[in-house]
Motif scaffolding. Sequence first.
Motif, PDB file in Angstrom:
ATOM      1  N   GLY A  31      14.765  14.533  80.403  1.00  0.00           N
ATOM      2  CA  GLY A  31      15.806  15.514  80.601  1.00  0.00           C
ATOM      3  C   GLY A  31      17.200  14.924  80.621  1.00  0.00           C
ATOM      4  O   GLY A  31      17.410  13.739  80.344  1.00  0.00           O
ATOM      5  N   LYS A  32      18.154  15.783  80.991  1.00  0.00           N
ATOM      6  CA  LYS A  32      19.554  15.373  80.954  1.00  0.00           C
ATOM      7  C   LYS A  32      19.879  14.320  82.008  1.00  0.00           C
ATOM      8  O   LYS A  32      20.808  13.535  81.825  1.00  0.00           O
ATOM      9  CB  LYS A  32      20.447  16.599  81.157  1.00  0.00           C
ATOM     10  CG  LYS A  32      20.323  17.630  80.034  1.00  0.00           C
ATOM     11  CD  LYS A  32      21.252  18.801  80.279  1.00  0.00           C
ATOM     12  CE  LYS A  32      21.137  19.827  79.158  1.00  0.00           C
ATOM     13  NZ  LYS A  32      22.037  20.993  79.375  1.00  0.00           N
ATOM     14  N   ASP A  33      19.170  14.353  83.120  1.00  0.00           N
ATOM     15  CA  ASP A  33      19.439  13.392  84.191  1.00  0.00           C
ATOM     16  C   ASP A  33      18.517  12.184  84.112  1.00  0.00           C
ATOM     17  O   ASP A  33      18.182  11.578  85.128  1.00  0.00           O
ATOM     18  CB  ASP A  33      19.306  14.071  85.545  1.00  0.00           C
ATOM     19  CG  ASP A  33      17.916  14.683  85.735  1.00  0.00           C
ATOM     20  OD1 ASP A  33      17.191  14.820  84.732  1.00  0.00           O
ATOM     21  OD2 ASP A  33      17.585  15.024  86.886  1.00  0.00           O
ATOM     22  N   ALA A  34      18.088  11.833  82.890  1.00  0.00           N
ATOM     23  CA  ALA A  34      17.154  10.722  82.713  1.00  0.00           C
ATOM     24  C   ALA A  34      17.745   9.404  83.217  1.00  0.00           C
ATOM     25  O   ALA A  34      17.033   8.577  83.804  1.00  0.00           O
ATOM     26  CB  ALA A  34      16.758  10.597  81.248  1.00  0.00           C
ATOM     27  N   ALA A  35      19.052   9.204  83.011  1.00  0.00           N
ATOM     28  CA  ALA A  35      19.681   7.949  83.441  1.00  0.00           C
ATOM     29  C   ALA A  35      19.615   7.795  84.954  1.00  0.00           C
ATOM     30  O   ALA A  35      19.312   6.715  85.471  1.00  0.00           O
ATOM     31  CB  ALA A  35      21.121   7.893  82.962  1.00  0.00           C
ATOM     32  N   GLU A  36      19.879   8.890  85.678  1.00  0.00           N
ATOM     33  CA  GLU A  36      19.826   8.834  87.138  1.00  0.00           C
ATOM     34  C   GLU A  36      18.396   8.605  87.612  1.00  0.00           C
ATOM     35  O   GLU A  36      18.159   7.854  88.565  1.00  0.00           O
ATOM     36  CB  GLU A  36      20.392  10.124  87.732  1.00  0.00           C
ATOM     37  CG  GLU A  36      21.867  10.337  87.445  1.00  0.00           C
ATOM     38  CD  GLU A  36      22.372  11.614  88.078  1.00  0.00           C
ATOM     39  OE1 GLU A  36      21.572  12.305  88.751  1.00  0.00           O
ATOM     40  OE2 GLU A  36      23.572  11.903  87.905  1.00  0.00           O
ATOM     41  N   LYS A  37      17.434   9.264  86.941  1.00  0.00           N
ATOM     42  CA  LYS A  37      16.034   9.062  87.312  1.00  0.00           C
ATOM     43  C   LYS A  37      15.599   7.616  87.064  1.00  0.00           C
ATOM     44  O   LYS A  37      14.838   7.046  87.848  1.00  0.00           O
ATOM     45  CB  LYS A  37      15.148  10.017  86.524  1.00  0.00           C
ATOM     46  CG  LYS A  37      15.310  11.479  86.904  1.00  0.00           C
ATOM     47  CD  LYS A  37      14.378  12.362  86.081  1.00  0.00           C
ATOM     48  CE  LYS A  37      14.498  13.826  86.493  1.00  0.00           C
ATOM     49  NZ  LYS A  37      13.622  14.703  85.687  1.00  0.00           N
ATOM     50  N   LEU A  38      16.093   7.033  85.958  1.00  0.00           N
ATOM     51  CA  LEU A  38      15.746   5.649  85.657  1.00  0.00           C
ATOM     52  C   LEU A  38      16.296   4.702  86.719  1.00  0.00           C
ATOM     53  O   LEU A  38      15.618   3.756  87.126  1.00  0.00           O
ATOM     54  CB  LEU A  38      16.287   5.265  84.274  1.00  0.00           C
ATOM     55  CG  LEU A  38      15.959   3.848  83.799  1.00  0.00           C
ATOM     56  CD1 LEU A  38      14.452   3.641  83.737  1.00  0.00           C
ATOM     57  CD2 LEU A  38      16.591   3.581  82.439  1.00  0.00           C
ATOM     58  N   LYS A  39      17.519   4.964  87.174  1.00  0.00           N
ATOM     59  CA  LYS A  39      18.079   4.140  88.242  1.00  0.00           C
ATOM     60  C   LYS A  39      17.243   4.256  89.509  1.00  0.00           C
ATOM     61  O   LYS A  39      17.038   3.268  90.224  1.00  0.00           O
ATOM     62  CB  LYS A  39      19.518   4.552  88.513  1.00  0.00           C
ATOM     63  CG  LYS A  39      20.498   4.176  87.420  1.00  0.00           C
ATOM     64  CD  LYS A  39      21.915   4.582  87.788  1.00  0.00           C
ATOM     65  CE  LYS A  39      22.892   4.200  86.687  1.00  0.00           C
ATOM     66  NZ  LYS A  39      24.287   4.613  87.045  1.00  0.00           N
TER      67      LYS A  39
END
Length: 264
Positions: free
Chosen positions: A77-85
């Motif tokens: 989804g759009k918040d993939a970067a935050e989830k990856l962190k």
Amino acid sequence: MKNIHQIPQARAEMLLNYFYPELENQWTVDNKGSFYRNYNHDILALYMDEGRVDLARDGFLKLLPEGLLTGETNVRGKDAAEKLKEVERRMHLLREAFLPLDTFAFHRRLRVERQLSELLNDKMEYLLKEYFGFDLDAEKNPYVRQLAVLLPFAKSWRGNLGMLRNLLSVIFACEVKMTQHMYSDSDTTKHRLPLVRYDLLIKGLDAAAYRKMRADVLKVADFFTEWFIPMDMVCQIYVKEYHHPQNLNNRLVLNYNSEVEQHI
């Protein structure tokens, strides 16, 4: 940070047990993953001040399903970067949580390595004399005695000049400078041999200590030439007093023992 991690084809247990037997129960182990083993040795780094060793191995955490622990399958989804962190933060915390287990297992392996080493040491004198013609009991030079037990590795290490510099650095516990030149016993010869020179930069040597160290180093040079240096190469090992560069008004001051190298 010591440089024994640059010695190839040797397990961490063997190296640490050999060079630092007194620290057997004091190491903290950080397993960085077996991925690094594709282009590194077993020991990735050694930090003496922290008592930590980084290994190219998988730890206990690798035995568990990563998706169960971190939920990385939901990194979409759009918040993939935050989830990856968030996944990376969880993995960092989990690695720290499993650190005591990895360290405990490594200490067990170190003890096994020590016990095996003690058994082998009883046979080492016989093996060296039988297979290499080296009389360990008759050898009185402490540095040569340390190097002698590495003779089984001589074939694979022969000619690896950088690794041999690191080995000297560990044996003598000092910085070692390596230079390569061409050698001839006269100025008129047309054929020269490759030469490798190792300078042992040792701090605080008085005259008596220098003479004693110089005599020991000459025997080490002979041992290196016989076992670790290619037949068509000359090896020289020198002892040098280590000095920090002297500066006066932000200008480098050279003393009588300084050498200036020109790099083109």
